[in-house]
Structure formats: structure tokens, C-alpha cells
Design an enzyme around this catalytic site. Structure first.
Site, PDB file in Angstrom:
ATOM      1  N   ASP A  95      -3.031 -32.657  10.581  1.00 31.36           N
ATOM      2  CA  ASP A  95      -3.897 -33.628  11.254  1.00 31.36           C
ATOM      3  C   ASP A  95      -5.385 -33.390  11.110  1.00 31.36           C
ATOM      4  O   ASP A  95      -6.178 -33.884  11.903  1.00 31.36           O
ATOM      5  CB  ASP A  95      -3.546 -33.616  12.742  1.00 31.36           C
ATOM      6  CG  ASP A  95      -3.640 -32.218  13.335  1.00 31.36           C
ATOM      7  OD1 ASP A  95      -4.328 -31.379  12.749  1.00 31.36           O
ATOM      8  OD2 ASP A  95      -3.007 -31.972  14.384  1.00 31.36           O
ATOM      9  N   GLU A 117       4.380 -31.191   8.099  1.00 29.64           N
ATOM     10  CA  GLU A 117       4.151 -31.226   9.553  1.00 29.64           C
ATOM     11  C   GLU A 117       3.865 -32.661  10.010  1.00 29.64           C
ATOM     12  O   GLU A 117       2.877 -32.950  10.704  1.00 29.64           O
ATOM     13  CB  GLU A 117       3.035 -30.278   9.996  1.00 29.64           C
ATOM     14  CG  GLU A 117       3.090 -29.926  11.479  1.00 29.64           C
ATOM     15  CD  GLU A 117       1.945 -29.023  11.925  1.00 29.64           C
ATOM     16  OE1 GLU A 117       0.888 -29.546  12.310  1.00 29.64           O
ATOM     17  OE2 GLU A 117       2.121 -27.802  11.894  1.00 29.64           O
ATOM     18  N   GLU A 131      -7.730 -35.452  15.818  1.00 24.83           N
ATOM     19  CA  GLU A 131      -6.468 -35.134  15.126  1.00 24.83           C
ATOM     20  C   GLU A 131      -5.369 -36.180  15.338  1.00 24.83           C
ATOM     21  O   GLU A 131      -4.578 -36.440  14.429  1.00 24.83           O
ATOM     22  CB  GLU A 131      -5.976 -33.747  15.552  1.00 24.83           C
ATOM     23  CG  GLU A 131      -6.817 -32.588  15.040  1.00 24.83           C
ATOM     24  CD  GLU A 131      -8.050 -32.297  15.888  1.00 24.83           C
ATOM     25  OE1 GLU A 131      -8.208 -32.948  16.947  1.00 24.83           O
ATOM     26  OE2 GLU A 131      -8.863 -31.445  15.499  1.00 24.83           O
ATOM     27  N   HIS A 204     -11.344 -23.752  20.267  1.00 25.16           N
ATOM     28  CA  HIS A 204     -12.208 -24.421  19.282  1.00 25.16           C
ATOM     29  C   HIS A 204     -12.194 -25.938  19.326  1.00 25.16           C
ATOM     30  O   HIS A 204     -12.959 -26.578  18.619  1.00 25.16           O
ATOM     31  CB  HIS A 204     -11.800 -23.993  17.872  1.00 25.16           C
ATOM     32  CG  HIS A 204     -10.492 -24.580  17.424  1.00 25.16           C
ATOM     33  ND1 HIS A 204     -10.394 -25.838  16.890  1.00 25.16           N
ATOM     34  CD2 HIS A 204      -9.234 -24.103  17.461  1.00 25.16           C
ATOM     35  CE1 HIS A 204      -9.130 -26.089  16.603  1.00 25.16           C
ATOM     36  NE2 HIS A 204      -8.404 -25.058  16.939  1.00 25.16           N
ATOM     37  N   ARG A 206     -12.619 -29.789  19.343  1.00 30.87           N
ATOM     38  CA  ARG A 206     -13.836 -30.603  19.383  1.00 30.87           C
ATOM     39  C   ARG A 206     -14.018 -31.262  20.756  1.00 30.87           C
ATOM     40  O   ARG A 206     -15.125 -31.322  21.288  1.00 30.87           O
ATOM     41  CB  ARG A 206     -13.729 -31.693  18.304  1.00 30.87           C
ATOM     42  CG  ARG A 206     -15.020 -32.061  17.622  1.00 30.87           C
ATOM     43  CD  ARG A 206     -14.721 -32.903  16.385  1.00 30.87           C
ATOM     44  NE  ARG A 206     -14.790 -32.104  15.175  1.00 30.87           N
ATOM     45  CZ  ARG A 206     -15.857 -32.004  14.401  1.00 30.87           C
ATOM     46  NH1 ARG A 206     -16.953 -32.657  14.700  1.00 30.87           N
ATOM     47  NH2 ARG A 206     -15.835 -31.265  13.318  1.00 30.87           N
ATOM     48  N   HIS A 237     -14.227 -18.457  16.981  1.00 30.85           N
ATOM     49  CA  HIS A 237     -14.342 -19.436  15.891  1.00 30.85           C
ATOM     50  C   HIS A 237     -15.781 -19.431  15.372  1.00 30.85           C
ATOM     51  O   HIS A 237     -16.714 -19.185  16.135  1.00 30.85           O
ATOM     52  CB  HIS A 237     -13.963 -20.811  16.448  1.00 30.85           C
ATOM     53  CG  HIS A 237     -13.812 -21.888  15.414  1.00 30.85           C
ATOM     54  ND1 HIS A 237     -14.881 -22.430  14.746  1.00 30.85           N
ATOM     55  CD2 HIS A 237     -12.716 -22.541  14.952  1.00 30.85           C
ATOM     56  CE1 HIS A 237     -14.458 -23.357  13.911  1.00 30.85           C
ATOM     57  NE2 HIS A 237     -13.143 -23.447  14.007  1.00 30.85           N
TER      58      HIS A 237
END
Ligand code: UD1
Ligand code: UDP
Length: 368
Positions: A95, A117, A131, A204, A206, A237
Site C-alpha cells: 500500500d 499482500e 495507504e 511513523h 503520516r 524512523h
């Protein structure tokens, strides 16, 4: 037949490198690898662990890149690669924006897409962001859909994907996990935490940047301050926005180590030796159940409900008090902890890569 595998970020690499290595063992497959370089150092770490050398690197990463930067740069730079190689199938994963944009480029050039996936869903287009959009968009164009679980297959069927285009293969992350975790593993951070319970942290997403992430870190800091018998390792990250928030909220506590990202070999082994995981990661939600490690998922939604049903994952959102209470409970209530600490694995048997390679070669020979 020629198969081009395209990926660009750490988690895609962790789940695609074992597949690349499997494809390379097949005599009838010409394997090409193109990395977009959406990630740089974090991608290189994985390529080195799995010994994968890309044929192409689009090197698109810039500091604090926006979704526009990623989209425009990949679309522009991947076109000549796809036109030159003309693969029979182009494989993308999951994604990320790398996967979405590559699938779009393949659609424009009418190159068949295989989606590894496939079928994970929250059905909330803003969570995770971007995603959920990316994976739904890939599903519109994909010809081969490799679903990790029956539930993922069901999602695709309910959206009208043809049953003969979907295969349940398991998740390739379990293939990766089989090669990394070792009994006699040593790491200085494990040594450092040997007198304590070790908490493993990553973050991490967004949509969590800003206040949600500050809430997560404040909750963690409160629990650490109140419990001298625990230590936390947080490989931060490389996103500078995250680094700043982490340093501001968690810096200066000598029982929290903020480090560089660890490579996947270390990451799996450190998780295996930790007491508990707090994360907003997708991949870690798939790995921790196999390792029997409870995970507090600091997100409002998950596309991996299998892990929640199995009992290993608990969705705690990003509210400071909710995270604080759930984290504290797992330190003090051994019944609650033991219920979550069972090793269960709803995500596959570690043979997904072989299945995907078989399916691709069988389907192509039937197509001819
Ligand atoms: C990306 C994916 C996300 C995935 C995550 C895995 C998208 C939109 N997001 O998010 O789905 O869960 O990767 O980690 O596809 N950076 C470096 N070096 C690196 C990697 C990142 O310096 O090796 C910094 C750069 O400043 C970069 C920033 O991190 O601009 C953000 O990277 P980006 O790929 O845009 O977003 P992620 O949050 O990593
Ligand atoms: N991981 C790693 N080093 C780290 C943190 C995570 O190798 O310092 C691995 C982790 O084991 C998992 C993957 O990275 O396989 C998850 O990636 P990430 O959380 O960045 O992305 P997501 O899975 O959320 O897309």
C-alpha cells in the site's frame, strides 16, 4: 518470462526481497528488480541483509518529501524503465505510494500487475493515510492478487475481483521471519536491558505526525517514569519531523534509548527478546504474533484484524490516557499480559514466496 519487481520502502523490501530471491532460483524466470528509492538508508539496510542488488534505482527520495513529490518523481522516472524492459508481469507490494504509482504507470503502459499482500482493508480512506487509497487503487488494475489471508481474499471478492485472479498465499513477511530469528542472538541493546523488561517502540504513520504522536510519546514517558524496572528501545524512523518530536518528548530519559533504525535482522531478534511492543507499524503487527509478543497498536484502525482476533494485538488509538492505561496494565496485570503473549500466527506458514512464483509461472503458461 520476465518479471519485474518494484519496491521502494523498508517494509516493502522486507517482504519482497525473499520473493526476489525465490524468483531468482527459477530457471524459466528472468528476474528484474527496480527500486524507486522512496526510502534511502532504510531501504539499503534491507537490500544488504537479503543480498539483493537492484537493476534500477530511481533514487527519488528527498528530505520531507510530500505525496506529490513521490508520485510525480516515480511516474516520470519509471516510464523509461518499464518501456525498456517490457516485463510480462510487474510485481508491487501492499500500500505504499511506490506501489500505487508503479501500478498506475503499468496501467498506462498496459503491463500486467501482480499485487503481493493484496486485499487488506480498513475501508476508511483516511486511515491509514494514504495507504488505504493506495491499496484499493492497486486492486483496480491488478491482474494477479496474492492475498495473505482468507479475509483479504473475501475483501477482494466483495469488491468484485474475479475469483480466478485471487490466491491465498500467506504473507511473505513470515518467509522473512523464518530466516532472521536466531536463538543465540546478541546485541548491545539487549545487554543494556538485561536487568529490565525491554519495551520495543516504533512510530511513523503520516496521519500520526504532530499531536497524535506527541500524545503517544507522552503516554510512554509517563509509564517509563513510573516504572523503574523497564527500559525502552526506540529505533527512530529517519523522517526529520518524527526525529524532532521523539527528541522533544522522549529525549533525556536514560531508560529510553533513541537509536538509528536497526536492520531487519536485528529488529526481528530484538523484538523476539522484548517484553512488549508499542507501534503504529503495519508489518510489526504481522511479525509480533508469531513471536508471541503483545502489541499495543497506536492507531484508530487496523487492516490486520486477524491479529486482534488472535489476541496478540490491541488497538489503543492515539489518546494519551488510553495508551497510558493499556501500557500500565500490561506491566502490572500478568493475566492480561499472558492472554496477549501467546504465539499465534494468522499470517502464513513461511512458504508464500514459493507459492507466488509457482502461480506466476503456471498462469503464464496457461495464458499462452
Ligand atoms: C512510507 C510509506 C508508508 C510506509 C512507510 C514505512 C507512503 C506514502 N508511505 O512512509 O506507507 O508505512 O514508508 O516506513 O508510501 N527518510 C530518510 N531516509 C530513509 C527513509 C526516509 O531520510 O531511508 C526521511 C526523508 O526525509 C523522507 C521522510 O523520511 O522524506 C519520509 O519518507 P516517506 O517515504 O515519504 O514516508 P514514510 O513515513 O517513510
Ligand atoms: N523494522 C526494521 N528496523 C526498525 C524498525 C522496523 O527493520 O528499526 C522492520 C520491522 O521488523 C517490519 C518493518 O520494518 O518488518 C515495518 O516497517 P515500517 O514500520 O517502517 O512500515 P509499515 O509496516 O508500517 O508499512
Amino acid at each position: 518470462m520476465k518479471i519485474m519487481t518494484v519496491f521502494g520502502t523498508r517494509p516493502e523490501a522486507i517482504k519482497m526481497c525473499p520473493l526476489v530471491n525465490e524468483l531468482k532460483t527459477r530457471k524459466n524466470i528472468d528476474t528484474k528488480v527496480c527500486v524507486t528509492g522512496q526510502h534511502k538508508q532504510m531501504l539499503t539496510q534491507v537490500l544488504e541483509v537479503f543480498g539483493v542488488k537492484p537493476d534500477y534505482n530511481l533514487s527519488i527520495m528527498t528530505e520531507k518529501q510530500t505525496l506529490f513529490d513521490i508520485t510525480v518523481n516515480i511516474l516520470e522516472r519509471i516510464k523509461p524503465v518499464l518501456e525498456k524492459e517490457k516485463p510480462d508481469v510487474c510485481l508491487v507490494h501492499g500500500d505504499t505510494s511506490t506501489s500505487f504509482v508503479t501500478a498506475l504507470a503499468c496501467f498506462y503502459l498496459q503491463i500486467p500487475v501482480g499485487h503481493v499482500e493484496a486485499g487488506l482493508r480498513t475501508y476508511n480512506i483516511y486511515s491509514p493515510y494514504p495507504e488505504e487509497f493506495n491499496r484499493q487503487a492497486v486492486s483496480i488494475v491488478s491482474k494477479y492478487n496474492f492475498a495473505p489471508t482468507e479475509r483479504a481474499k473475501k475483501n477482494l471478492l466483495s469488491e468484485g475481483k474475479a475469483p480466478e485472479s485471487i490466491w491465498v498465499t500467506g504473507n511473505t513477511v513470515i518467509d522473512a521471519l523464518k530466516t532472521t530469528v536466531k536463538k543465540d542472538y546478541y546485541h548491545p541493546e539487549i545487554e543494556w536491558a538485561s536487568d529490565s523488561r525491554l519495551i520495543f517502540i516504533t512510530a511513523h504513520r503520516r496521519e500520526n505526525l504532530g499531536e497524535p504522536m506527541r500524545n503517544m510519546f507522552r503516554a510512554i514517558k509517563r509509564v517509563l517514569d513510573e516504572n523503574p524496572g523497564i527500559k525502552a528501545l526506540y529505533p527512530v524512523h529517519m523522517n526529520p519531523v518524527i526525529r524532532q518530536i521523539a527528541a522533544e518528548e522522549l529525549g533525556g530519559c536514560d531508560r529510553i534509548h533513541l537509536t538509528e533504525p536497526v536492520d531487519v535482522f536485528d529488529c526481528h531478534n530484538i523484538m523476539a527478546k522484548s517484553y512488549l511492543v508499542l507501534t503504529d507499524s503495519g508489518g510489526i503487527q504481522e511479525e509480533a504474533p508469531s513471536l508471541g509478543k503483545p502489541v499495543l497498536v497506536m492507531r484508530d484502525t487496523t487492516e490486520r484484524p486477524e491479529g486482534v482476533e488472535a489476541g496478540t494485538l490491541k488497538l489503543v488509538g492515539t489518546n494519551e490516557d488510553v495508551i497510558y492505561n493499556s501500557f500500565s496494565e500490561l506491566l502490572t496485570n500478568s493475566d492480561a499480559y499472558n492472554k496477549m503473549a501467546k504465539a499465534v500466527n494468522p499470517f502464513g506458514d513461511g512458504f508464500a514466496c514459493g507459492r507466488i512464483a509457482d502461480i506466476l509461472t503456471d498462469s503464464r503458461s496457461k495464458d499462452k
